[in-house]
Write a protein that holds these residues in place. Structure first.
Motif, PDB file in Angstrom:
ATOM      1  N   GLU A 167      -8.238  -5.881   5.781  1.00 44.96           N
ATOM      2  CA  GLU A 167      -6.859  -6.360   5.799  1.00 44.96           C
ATOM      3  C   GLU A 167      -5.886  -5.185   5.831  1.00 44.96           C
ATOM      4  O   GLU A 167      -6.036  -4.222   5.081  1.00 44.96           O
ATOM      5  CB  GLU A 167      -6.566  -7.210   4.561  1.00 44.96           C
ATOM      6  CG  GLU A 167      -7.174  -8.594   4.618  1.00 44.96           C
ATOM      7  CD  GLU A 167      -6.631  -9.466   3.518  1.00 44.96           C
ATOM      8  OE1 GLU A 167      -5.650 -10.179   3.760  1.00 44.96           O
ATOM      9  OE2 GLU A 167      -7.189  -9.418   2.418  1.00 44.96           O
ATOM     10  N   LYS A 168      -4.885  -5.285   6.668  1.00 43.85           N
ATOM     11  CA  LYS A 168      -3.884  -4.234   6.786  1.00 43.85           C
ATOM     12  C   LYS A 168      -2.845  -4.377   5.678  1.00 43.85           C
ATOM     13  O   LYS A 168      -2.431  -5.479   5.344  1.00 43.85           O
ATOM     14  CB  LYS A 168      -3.192  -4.311   8.149  1.00 43.85           C
ATOM     15  CG  LYS A 168      -2.176  -3.207   8.384  1.00 43.85           C
ATOM     16  CD  LYS A 168      -1.599  -3.306   9.773  1.00 43.85           C
ATOM     17  CE  LYS A 168      -0.532  -2.248  10.014  1.00 43.85           C
ATOM     18  NZ  LYS A 168      -1.061  -0.889   9.931  1.00 43.85           N
ATOM     19  N   THR A 169      -2.461  -3.254   5.112  1.00 43.24           N
ATOM     20  CA  THR A 169      -1.401  -3.240   4.111  1.00 43.24           C
ATOM     21  C   THR A 169      -0.133  -2.682   4.744  1.00 43.24           C
ATOM     22  O   THR A 169      -0.141  -1.592   5.316  1.00 43.24           O
ATOM     23  CB  THR A 169      -1.792  -2.369   2.898  1.00 43.24           C
ATOM     24  OG1 THR A 169      -2.959  -2.920   2.282  1.00 43.24           O
ATOM     25  CG2 THR A 169      -0.668  -2.330   1.879  1.00 43.24           C
ATOM     26  N   GLY A 215       7.955  -1.086  -1.062  1.00 45.39           N
ATOM     27  CA  GLY A 215       7.181  -2.286  -1.351  1.00 45.39           C
ATOM     28  C   GLY A 215       5.961  -2.336  -0.448  1.00 45.39           C
ATOM     29  O   GLY A 215       6.020  -1.879   0.692  1.00 45.39           O
ATOM     30  N   LYS A 216       4.854  -2.885  -0.944  1.00 46.47           N
ATOM     31  CA  LYS A 216       3.622  -2.956  -0.157  1.00 46.47           C
ATOM     32  C   LYS A 216       3.024  -4.353  -0.245  1.00 46.47           C
ATOM     33  O   LYS A 216       3.173  -5.040  -1.259  1.00 46.47           O
ATOM     34  CB  LYS A 216       2.598  -1.932  -0.662  1.00 46.47           C
ATOM     35  CG  LYS A 216       3.055  -0.485  -0.567  1.00 46.47           C
ATOM     36  CD  LYS A 216       2.017   0.462  -1.157  1.00 46.47           C
ATOM     37  CE  LYS A 216       2.496   1.907  -1.108  1.00 46.47           C
ATOM     38  NZ  LYS A 216       1.513   2.841  -1.709  1.00 46.47           N
ATOM     39  N   VAL A 227      11.565  -6.607  -0.945  1.00 40.00           N
ATOM     40  CA  VAL A 227      12.290  -5.343  -1.088  1.00 40.00           C
ATOM     41  C   VAL A 227      13.793  -5.594  -1.042  1.00 40.00           C
ATOM     42  O   VAL A 227      14.558  -5.049  -1.852  1.00 40.00           O
ATOM     43  CB  VAL A 227      11.872  -4.343   0.020  1.00 40.00           C
ATOM     44  CG1 VAL A 227      12.810  -3.137   0.036  1.00 40.00           C
ATOM     45  CG2 VAL A 227      10.439  -3.881  -0.197  1.00 40.00           C
ATOM     46  N   ARG A 228      14.221  -6.415  -0.098  1.00 35.90           N
ATOM     47  CA  ARG A 228      15.650  -6.737  -0.001  1.00 35.90           C
ATOM     48  C   ARG A 228      16.145  -7.432  -1.274  1.00 35.90           C
ATOM     49  O   ARG A 228      17.246  -7.161  -1.761  1.00 35.90           O
ATOM     50  CB  ARG A 228      15.907  -7.640   1.210  1.00 35.90           C
ATOM     51  CG  ARG A 228      15.772  -6.949   2.563  1.00 35.90           C
ATOM     52  CD  ARG A 228      16.161  -7.905   3.685  1.00 35.90           C
ATOM     53  NE  ARG A 228      15.939  -7.355   4.999  1.00 35.90           N
ATOM     54  CZ  ARG A 228      16.786  -6.554   5.638  1.00 35.90           C
ATOM     55  NH1 ARG A 228      17.920  -6.199   5.048  1.00 35.90           N
ATOM     56  NH2 ARG A 228      16.510  -6.109   6.857  1.00 35.90           N
ATOM     57  N   ALA A 229      15.315  -8.335  -1.810  1.00 35.88           N
ATOM     58  CA  ALA A 229      15.715  -9.099  -2.995  1.00 35.88           C
ATOM     59  C   ALA A 229      15.875  -8.200  -4.221  1.00 35.88           C
ATOM     60  O   ALA A 229      16.869  -8.299  -4.952  1.00 35.88           O
ATOM     61  CB  ALA A 229      14.693 -10.198  -3.275  1.00 35.88           C
TER      62      ALA A 229
END
Length: 250
Positions: A167-169, A215-216, A227-229
């Motif tokens: 899975e890509k992070t 954020g990840k 991240v926006r929140a």
């Protein structure tokens, strides 16, 4: 997917196949049909030469304005950069997952065409994509059986997933600017940044008054929204002590 049409408002991956003076013909890779990008939908500013923005054989992400059997109208200017990056990443992962499906079929002595004929429709209907199939094969292989896949296919898919699928992070970054003229302004800054750290975000000092917020996660759009929140929460709270702003890194 020949014969299917995209939905209006959908983002689609296209390959530019022909450029005309006032339009570009784009092949919708996921649907195997052609659409048209009018010069007025290439960019928000005036376009003198459409070739300044698109090239033949280039892959782009388009917004579907209209989708009818005889006409598919597309737009480039309505696609935000972040959405284009996310969509292209998803597309690349799906193509890779198709290769993995081919490998799973090959282990059972089947060609890709035979594999798709046997389980392709079931996979798309039950899981939505080949990528999701392999994600679930790693997380919840028992779910594959409940969706109708046979034991031989489950074993082949799980074996390939364990060897090849990861899975890509995704990582989303933004710059926080926090300025306080209060005597204990540094403490205020530490306080609001601690809130982000406690919620799983990374925060790094760049240089006064800038801080990197990171954020990840596995879903780009979800990470971006989070991240926006948190950035909005921090800037809103900090404005009681000074000046605060946030800008997502492009």
């Amino acid at each position: 997917m020949k014969g299917r049409l995209p939905k209006e408002g959908e983002l689609v991956v296209c390959k530019i196949v022909k450029i005309n003076p006032h339009s570009a013909v784009a092949h919708l890779v996921e649907y195997d049909v052609d659409g048209l990008i009018h010069v007025s939908e290439v960019a928000s500013r005036w376009v003198r030469d459409i070739r300044e923005f698109v090239k033949e054989n280039q892959y782009v992400v388009c917004f579907v304005l209209e989708a009818k059997p005889n006409v598919i109208s597309l737009s480039l200017k309505k696609v935000h950069r972040e959405d284009a990056v996310r969509k292209l990443n998803e597309f690349k992962r799906e193509r890779r997952s198709e290769k993995l499906l081919e490998m799973a079929g090959k282990s059972l002595g089947k060609t890709l065409e035979q594999t798709k004929n046997e389980i392709g429709q079931l996979v798309i209907e039950e899981f939505g994509s080949y990528t999701k199939l392999f994600e679930l094969a790693l997380k919840s292989p028992e779910l594959l059986k409940s969706k109708g896949l046979s034991e031989k296919w489950i074993k082949a898919i799980v074996d390939i997933a364990k060897k090849n699928f990861e899975e890509k992070t995704y990582e989303v970054r933004g710059i926080l600017k926090l300025v306080s003229y209060e005597p204990d302004g540094v403490e205020f800054i530490k306080k609001v940044l601690l809130k982000a750290k406690q919620k799983g975000f990374d925060v790094h000092y760049i240089s006064a008054p800038k801080y990197m917020l990171i954020g990840k996660g596995k879903n780009y759009k979800e990470v971006e929204n989070k991240v926006r929140a948190i950035a909005e929460e921090i800037t809103k709270e900090f404005k009681r002590y000074g000046e605060a702003s946030f800008e997502l890194e492009k």
